[in-house]
Scaffold this active site. Structure first.
Site, PDB file in Angstrom:
ATOM      1  N   LYS A  14       0.663  -1.072   0.000  1.00  0.00           N
ATOM      2  CA  LYS A  14       0.098  -0.634   0.032  1.00  0.00           C
ATOM      3  C   LYS A  14       0.843   1.382  -0.197  1.00  0.00           C
ATOM      4  O   LYS A  14       0.224   2.602  -0.752  1.00  0.00           O
ATOM      5  CB  LYS A  14      -1.065   0.219   1.071  1.00  0.00           C
ATOM      6  N   ARG A  89      -8.039   1.014  12.153  1.00  0.00           N
ATOM      7  CA  ARG A  89      -7.239  -0.266  12.293  1.00  0.00           C
ATOM      8  C   ARG A  89      -8.550  -1.740  12.784  1.00  0.00           C
ATOM      9  O   ARG A  89      -7.970  -2.660  12.838  1.00  0.00           O
ATOM     10  CB  ARG A  89      -5.962  -0.003  12.599  1.00  0.00           C
ATOM     11  N   ARG A 128      11.745  -5.835   2.454  1.00  0.00           N
ATOM     12  CA  ARG A 128      11.482  -4.711   2.958  1.00  0.00           C
ATOM     13  C   ARG A 128      12.856  -3.988   2.991  1.00  0.00           C
ATOM     14  O   ARG A 128      12.934  -3.870   3.844  1.00  0.00           O
ATOM     15  CB  ARG A 128      10.245  -4.497   3.271  1.00  0.00           C
ATOM     16  N   ARG A 163      13.039  -1.564   8.243  1.00  0.00           N
ATOM     17  CA  ARG A 163      11.984  -1.517  10.199  1.00  0.00           C
ATOM     18  C   ARG A 163      12.084  -2.410  10.987  1.00  0.00           C
ATOM     19  O   ARG A 163      12.295  -3.503  10.208  1.00  0.00           O
ATOM     20  CB  ARG A 163      10.448  -1.710   9.333  1.00  0.00           C
ATOM     21  N   ARG A 174       1.396  -8.723  13.587  1.00  0.00           N
ATOM     22  CA  ARG A 174       0.498  -7.981  12.690  1.00  0.00           C
ATOM     23  C   ARG A 174      -0.502  -8.770  11.518  1.00  0.00           C
ATOM     24  O   ARG A 174      -1.386  -7.832  11.465  1.00  0.00           O
ATOM     25  CB  ARG A 174       1.508  -7.379  12.303  1.00  0.00           C
TER      26      ARG A 174
END
Ligand code: AMP
Length: 217
Positions: A14, A89, A128, A163, A174
């Site tokens: 996203k 969320r 990532r 991250r 998550r």
């Protein structure tokens, strides 16, 4: 320009899609995750709380997110449309978001759900990398999204970082959190007729083409 909300599991792309929308439509990208990562660097009680919560993969307290979302949406640059990403969320946040929009005289716009298979997400999460300077997102596990030079941003030459919550352990929490808390939000936006589903297992270009088709209508 319409307002756009992205809903997607962690590492679904996203952030990358939001960047492409920003580039084409010049509207601000409001990511609660990005704002919270900034707060987590502060040497304060709240900074410490946010840092620890992000590390654990849990959600920060709702009240904190309401304040930061409302304050950000009040800014002048949101008047002609914006992308909200990472918020709401959970269903309580979705109800509060409806109130904030109402208060500020904004419409919900398009809610875009990006669906991606869990196995693909696991691969993406470990690869990532983000530019510490301009926030461009890369993936070292994907030839098409890897930087040209190791650890250096193609665009601004900034250093790439991983991250601290992009590891498999934090991903599991998550992901579970997403499945458990986000499903009722999806239902909520389906019921109000704002939801559009996009297949996120496809290439970055094809996903963007689909999103662009929706938002340019
Ligand atoms: P993201 O960059 O969207 O993956 O968010 C990173 C982390 O920030 C999440 O795992 C949460 O700990 C926190 N976070 C981001 N948005 C919210 C939100 N709307 N409510 C609570 N916590 C959030």
């Amino acid at each position: 320009m319409k307002n756009i909300m992205f809903i997607a599991p962690p590492a679904a792309g996203k952030g990358t899609q939001a960047e492409l929308v920003v580039k084409k439509y010049h509207i601000p990208h409001i990511s609660t995750g990005d704002i919270l990562r900034e707060i987590s660097k502060e040497d304060s009680e709240i900074g410490k709380y946010v840092y620890e919560t992000l590390q654990s993969g849990q959600l920060v307290k709702d009240d904190i997110t309401y304040q930061l979302v409302e304050n950000r949406l009040k800014k002048e640059d949101c008047k002609n449309g914006f992308i909200i990403d990472g918020f709401p969320r959970n269903i309580e946040q979705a109800y509060e978001y409806d109130k904030i929009l109402n208060k500020l005289g904004y419409n919900i716009g398009n809610v875009i759900l990006i669906n991606v298979d869990k196995k693909i997400l696991e691969k993406r999460i470990t690869g990532r990398r983000t530019c510490e300077n301009c926030n461009t997102i890369y993936n070292i596990n994907d030839e098409d999204k890897a930087p040209k030079v190791d650890s250096i941003c193609d665009i601004c030459g900034g250093k790439l970082y991983q991250r601290s919550d992009d590891n498999l352990e934090s991903f599991e929490t998550r992901y579970e959190m997403y499945i458990e808390k986000t499903a009722p939000i999806i239902e909520h936006y389906k019921n109000v007729g704002a939801l559009i589903e996009v297949n996120g297992n496809d290439s970055v270009e094809n996903i963007f083409a689909k999103i662009d088709e929706v938002i340019s209508k």
